[in-house]
Write a protein that holds these residues in place. Structure first.
Motif, PDB file in Angstrom:
ATOM      1  N   UNK A 407      -2.820 -57.942   2.426  1.00  0.00           N
ATOM      2  CA  UNK A 407      -4.064 -58.711   2.279  1.00  0.00           C
ATOM      3  C   UNK A 407      -5.081 -58.304   3.335  1.00  0.00           C
ATOM      4  N   UNK A 408      -4.620 -58.220   4.591  1.00  0.00           N
ATOM      5  CA  UNK A 408      -5.524 -57.858   5.694  1.00  0.00           C
ATOM      6  C   UNK A 408      -6.081 -56.450   5.501  1.00  0.00           C
ATOM      7  N   UNK A 409      -5.217 -55.503   5.074  1.00  0.00           N
ATOM      8  CA  UNK A 409      -5.667 -54.122   4.869  1.00  0.00           C
ATOM      9  C   UNK A 409      -6.711 -54.034   3.768  1.00  0.00           C
ATOM     10  N   UNK A 410      -6.497 -54.824   2.717  1.00  0.00           N
ATOM     11  CA  UNK A 410      -7.470 -54.833   1.626  1.00  0.00           C
ATOM     12  C   UNK A 410      -8.814 -55.377   2.113  1.00  0.00           C
ATOM     13  N   UNK A 411      -8.774 -56.487   2.829  1.00  0.00           N
ATOM     14  CA  UNK A 411     -10.016 -57.064   3.361  1.00  0.00           C
ATOM     15  C   UNK A 411     -10.676 -56.112   4.355  1.00  0.00           C
ATOM     16  N   UNK A 412      -9.866 -55.439   5.178  1.00  0.00           N
ATOM     17  CA  UNK A 412     -10.407 -54.488   6.153  1.00  0.00           C
ATOM     18  C   UNK A 412     -11.104 -53.323   5.457  1.00  0.00           C
ATOM     19  N   UNK A 413     -10.440 -52.796   4.396  1.00  0.00           N
ATOM     20  CA  UNK A 413     -11.033 -51.673   3.668  1.00  0.00           C
ATOM     21  C   UNK A 413     -12.365 -52.076   3.035  1.00  0.00           C
ATOM     22  N   UNK A 414     -12.406 -53.285   2.475  1.00  0.00           N
ATOM     23  CA  UNK A 414     -13.648 -53.759   1.853  1.00  0.00           C
ATOM     24  C   UNK A 414     -14.745 -53.919   2.905  1.00  0.00           C
ATOM     25  N   UNK A 415     -14.400 -54.551   4.036  1.00  0.00           N
ATOM     26  CA  UNK A 415     -15.412 -54.802   5.068  1.00  0.00           C
ATOM     27  C   UNK A 415     -15.898 -53.500   5.695  1.00  0.00           C
ATOM     28  N   UNK A 416     -14.979 -52.554   5.953  1.00  0.00           N
ATOM     29  CA  UNK A 416     -15.399 -51.284   6.548  1.00  0.00           C
ATOM     30  C   UNK A 416     -16.239 -50.459   5.571  1.00  0.00           C
ATOM     31  N   UNK A 417     -15.912 -50.542   4.292  1.00  0.00           N
ATOM     32  CA  UNK A 417     -16.740 -49.861   3.303  1.00  0.00           C
ATOM     33  C   UNK A 417     -18.145 -50.422   3.278  1.00  0.00           C
ATOM     34  N   UNK A 419     -19.598 -51.926   5.811  1.00  0.00           N
ATOM     35  CA  UNK A 419     -20.222 -51.524   7.080  1.00  0.00           C
ATOM     36  C   UNK A 419     -20.764 -50.100   6.975  1.00  0.00           C
ATOM     37  N   UNK A 420     -19.994 -49.202   6.356  1.00  0.00           N
ATOM     38  CA  UNK A 420     -20.447 -47.815   6.201  1.00  0.00           C
ATOM     39  C   UNK A 420     -21.735 -47.737   5.384  1.00  0.00           C
ATOM     40  N   UNK A 421     -21.786 -48.522   4.317  1.00  0.00           N
ATOM     41  CA  UNK A 421     -22.993 -48.521   3.477  1.00  0.00           C
ATOM     42  C   UNK A 421     -24.201 -48.996   4.275  1.00  0.00           C
ATOM     43  N   UNK A 422     -24.012 -50.088   5.035  1.00  0.00           N
ATOM     44  CA  UNK A 422     -25.114 -50.622   5.836  1.00  0.00           C
ATOM     45  C   UNK A 422     -25.544 -49.612   6.900  1.00  0.00           C
ATOM     46  N   UNK A 423     -24.575 -48.960   7.556  1.00  0.00           N
ATOM     47  CA  UNK A 423     -24.899 -47.966   8.587  1.00  0.00           C
ATOM     48  C   UNK A 423     -25.706 -46.811   8.014  1.00  0.00           C
ATOM     49  N   UNK A 424     -25.340 -46.372   6.821  1.00  0.00           N
ATOM     50  CA  UNK A 424     -26.075 -45.258   6.197  1.00  0.00           C
ATOM     51  C   UNK A 424     -27.500 -45.672   5.850  1.00  0.00           C
ATOM     52  N   UNK A 425     -27.657 -46.907   5.357  1.00  0.00           N
ATOM     53  CA  UNK A 425     -28.984 -47.362   4.955  1.00  0.00           C
ATOM     54  C   UNK A 425     -29.879 -47.659   6.161  1.00  0.00           C
ATOM     55  N   UNK A 426     -29.274 -48.157   7.247  1.00  0.00           N
ATOM     56  CA  UNK A 426     -30.063 -48.618   8.394  1.00  0.00           C
ATOM     57  C   UNK A 426     -29.966 -47.690   9.606  1.00  0.00           C
ATOM     58  N   UNK A 427     -29.206 -46.605   9.482  1.00  0.00           N
ATOM     59  CA  UNK A 427     -28.987 -45.693  10.615  1.00  0.00           C
ATOM     60  C   UNK A 427     -28.462 -46.442  11.833  1.00  0.00           C
ATOM     61  N   UNK A 428     -27.580 -47.388  11.601  1.00  0.00           N
ATOM     62  CA  UNK A 428     -27.008 -48.205  12.682  1.00  0.00           C
ATOM     63  C   UNK A 428     -25.597 -47.714  13.016  1.00  0.00           C
ATOM     64  N   UNK A 429     -24.997 -48.322  14.042  1.00  0.00           N
ATOM     65  CA  UNK A 429     -23.612 -48.043  14.395  1.00  0.00           C
ATOM     66  C   UNK A 429     -23.385 -46.803  15.218  1.00  0.00           C
ATOM     67  N   UNK A 430     -24.455 -46.235  15.800  1.00  0.00           N
ATOM     68  CA  UNK A 430     -24.278 -45.004  16.581  1.00  0.00           C
ATOM     69  C   UNK A 430     -23.481 -45.294  17.853  1.00  0.00           C
ATOM     70  N   UNK A 431     -22.522 -44.402  18.126  1.00  0.00           N
ATOM     71  CA  UNK A 431     -21.640 -44.482  19.300  1.00  0.00           C
ATOM     72  C   UNK A 431     -20.911 -45.827  19.369  1.00  0.00           C
ATOM     73  N   UNK A 432     -20.483 -46.325  18.219  1.00  0.00           N
ATOM     74  CA  UNK A 432     -19.596 -47.483  18.164  1.00  0.00           C
ATOM     75  C   UNK A 432     -18.206 -46.998  17.794  1.00  0.00           C
ATOM     76  N   UNK A 433     -17.281 -47.933  17.614  1.00  0.00           N
ATOM     77  CA  UNK A 433     -15.864 -47.587  17.489  1.00  0.00           C
ATOM     78  C   UNK A 433     -15.583 -46.533  16.427  1.00  0.00           C
ATOM     79  N   UNK A 434     -16.275 -46.591  15.312  1.00  0.00           N
ATOM     80  CA  UNK A 434     -15.982 -45.679  14.206  1.00  0.00           C
ATOM     81  C   UNK A 434     -16.997 -44.550  14.082  1.00  0.00           C
ATOM     82  N   UNK A 435     -17.902 -44.461  15.033  1.00  0.00           N
ATOM     83  CA  UNK A 435     -18.935 -43.416  14.962  1.00  0.00           C
ATOM     84  C   UNK A 435     -19.260 -42.930  16.376  1.00  0.00           C
TER      85      UNK A 435
END
Length: 671
Positions: A407-417, A419-435
């Motif tokens: 359950x947690x992995x499914x929710x994590x995958x959805x939330x991270x997906x 987040x990726x969409x928002x980062x691409x649209x807003x150019x956000x998340x630079x030099x954070x944990x996953x970027x």
């Protein structure tokens, strides 16, 4: 060629027959005569216990089936009523009993703390209560989808399964016993297929029949494990001396409150309040059947404990299976359930397998000189019931952890997906944990030169390795330069020069970073570590890396006392707490001008040391002073994932079943 009469007879046997009532009653009488003969060594009371136990099992199954057929289709409610009446009966019995001392409550010690008694109850009694609840609820619910006879035949495997539970906990199973197990399982498969064919002929949905079978099998597993745990609480085991030996009535009295609560909650969750309201409108015959069913359940609860104490878990299950053929015969005669040739063959096969298994057990017991009592084979109990509880606990918690992880992995995958969409649209998340910003590649290196070419360890000849260095600053000056930078607090101390850090400087810690020069200096300068911990000492020693000659390693075991205000997001007043950090590997990498272009800190080398739970750097200081950051990475060095914990527990259960390298080593080690 087969004549028409022979064909009709074969078809009749294949599709099943309904036995005359007199045949079923005669067959039932012969079974009880056999019980009297088989258990005569236990005396009249022993024969009475076994016989009445068989009768109570039949009474519960047949009367419950009739109650369900009469329109009161609430199996979980029926089970909860049984539980309530068993609880009340146990309370009355214990109140009237003279065997219970006035100064203690059943198995709970008065001189122990409430916490210790609760821990004992949760470890010893609650698993029995949970399994008993599952056994009764699943078994009762299965009667809504399959016949009482079919349900009883599924239970033939219970003695074999009970022994298998013991086997997974270290008991030895001979080759002949395995033959019996395989035979019994094959017979059960025949019965299952035949049951499905019978249901298909009747026009009922196969999906419901499969569901009913699964409920019956689930009850079978719960019943087998429960019997082993009950045996532990009433009989003496060498590896379980600390457990108080309980009388059957005491065990019922201890377990029944939890059983009722679990059953009542389950009833409300599954069936709601409707069945309890429906009790008020029951007709006389259904009410009488429900009363009879409850009375049998009460008797079964007490006498079942007596039987387990008298015979042991596995032998008690064998005695209990004598009801199966009687239940099948009476179901055919009085409930009009068809008895086909496939059922007969399957039942005979399972009984043959059980007989082979029991014969192997007796032979093995005699071979190893185990104890015999009152003419019945009763192996001296050597099983480690503490290990039983542990193994079953590991398996059940692994299932919980895996399910939660999914359950947690499914929710994590959805939330991270997302987040990726928002980062691409807003150019956000630079030099954070996953970027992360890419860190500097290695700039200088030396080839290793060994003290001896035949060295197994690969011991470096440090001087010869360093002699290859192309880096212009010698090791002694490089170490001195590192100490200067530390003394200047990385250029943040008053009057110091920030030029000691290169413009392309990166700060890289286990969790934080890479941080650039400006970001790092602002953050570190705001902490005011020397003001917060005036006696802070790194306790460091230094060494230039012979394979990377522009890197200075310094190993620290920092200590100090928090006597001033520490700034980390907000002012943290002095706590006067001692700070003892674990050994940390830290380093500085220098360019040709003697400027530090990379600083690595906080890499713990032994998490057992100090009072920071293995955390280094500022994270460790915050943890030591009682202000750890509110996420797992800020609480301790390593927080295992749900998946890791699940696999860890599966490995423990596998070891208990004799699998894995640890189990292999245990078998091969000399006694």
């Amino acid at each position: 060629m087969m004549g028409s009469g022979g064909f009709d007879s074969f078809q009749l046997l294949s599709e099943g027959v309904i036995l005359p009532q007199w045949v079923a009653l005669l067959f039932t009488g012969s079974i009880f005569a056999g019980i009297a003969c088989a258990y005569r060594s236990h005396g009249l009371s022993g024969v009475a216990v076994v016989s009445t136990q068989v009768m109570a099992i039949m009474g519960v199954q047949l009367s419950t089936k009739l109650v369900l057929q009469n329109g009161f289709a609430y199996p979980t409610c029926i089970a909860s009523l049984h539980f309530l009446c068993v609880w009340l009966s146990a309370w009355v019995v214990e109140r009237r009993s003279a065997t219970v001392a006035k100064d203690k409550l059943l198995g709970l010690a008065q001189d122990a703390s409430l916490r210790d008694n609760a821990a004992w109850y949760f470890k010893r009694i609650l698993p029995i209560a949970v399994l008993q609840t599952l056994n009764v609820v699943l078994n009762t619910s299965s009667l809504m989808y399959i016949g009482a006879g079919f349900n009883a035949i599924i239970g033939i495997l219970c003695p074999v399964l009970t022994a298998l539970v013991s086997a997974t906990l270290g008991a030895h199973i001979t080759s002949l016993a395995w033959v019996g197990i395989v035979t019994a399982i094959a017979g059960d498969a025949i019965i299952s297929v035949e049951g499905l064919k019978s249901i298909a002929r009747s026009g009922e949905p196969l999906s419901l029949a499969l569901f009913g079978m699964s409920l019956g099998v689930g009850a079978l597993f719960a019943r087998s494990i429960r019997s082993v745990l009950m045996d532990c609480q009433m009989n003496k085991y060498e590896a379980d001396e600390a457990c108080p030996r309980l009388q059957p009535s005491q065990l019922v009295a201890l377990a029944s409150p939890a059983v009722f609560v679990l059953g009542f909650v389950l009833t409300l969750a599954v069936e709601g309040w409707r069945p309890y309201l429906a009790l008020l409108s029951l007709d006389a015959s259904t009410a009488l059947l429900l009363t009879f069913s409850t009375a049998c359940a009460i008797y079964l609860s007490f006498m079942g404990m007596v039987l387990i104490k008298m015979l042991g878990a596995a032998a008690a299950q064998i005695a209990g299976k004598l009801n199966i053929l009687v239940t099948v015969a009476l179901s055919s005669a009085f409930l009009h359930e068809r008895l086909s040739l496939g059922f007969v063959v399957g039942a005979a096969t399972v009984l043959a397998g059980a007989a082979i298994f029991e014969s192997a057990k007796v032979s093995s017991a005699m071979h190893h000189g185990l104890q015999f009592s009152k003419g019945a084979c009763k192996a001296a109990p050597r099983r480690k019931m503490g290990s039983a509880v542990s193994a079953l606990g590991n398996l059940s918690t692994a299932i919980v952890l895996v399910g939660t992880d999914v359950v947690v992995s499914l929710l994590r995958a959805i939330s991270l997906g997302l987040v990726d969409v928002i980062d691409r649209l807003c150019s956000s998340g630079k030099n954070t944990s996953r970027n992360k910003v890419a860190w500097h590649p290695q700039r200088y290196s030396n080839s290793p030169v060994y003290i001896s070419e035949t060295s197994v360890l690969g011991d470096l000849d440090v001087d010869k390795t360093m002699a290859q260095s192309k880096f212009p600053i010698p090791p002694e000056k490089l170490v001195a330069r590192a100490k200067e930078i530390l003394a200047s607090e990385f250029g943040t101390a008053a009057g110091s020069d920030s030029g000691s850090l290169a413009e392309d400087f990166q700060f890289v810690a286990p969790i934080i970073g890479p941080l650039g020069k400006e970001e790092f200096m602002k953050a570190f300068g705001s902490f005011k570590l020397k003001d917060a911990v005036p006696d802070l000492a790194d306790n460091s020693w230094f060494q230039v890396d012979p394979l990377e000659p522009n890197r200075v390693w310094f190993f620290a075991r920092a200590t100090g006392t928090h006597t001033g205000t520490l700034n980390f997001g907000r002012p943290i007043p002095a706590t006067n707490k001692r700070i003892e950090a674990p050994p940390q590997a830290q380093s500085m990498l220098f360019n040709e001008q003697g400027q530090c272009y990379t600083l690595t800190v906080g890499y713990c080398m032994d998490k057992r040391i100090g009072n920071t739970d293995g955390l280094g750097g500022v994270f460790g200081i915050l943890k030591a002073v009682g202000h750890g950051l509110p996420f797992p990475e800020g609480q301790r060095l390593y927080t295992p994932s749900l998946r890791f914990e699940a696999f860890e527990r599966i490995a423990k259960f596998a070891e208990a079943c004799g699998l894995g390298p640890n189990a292999q080593n245990a078998r091969q080690s000399p006694k």
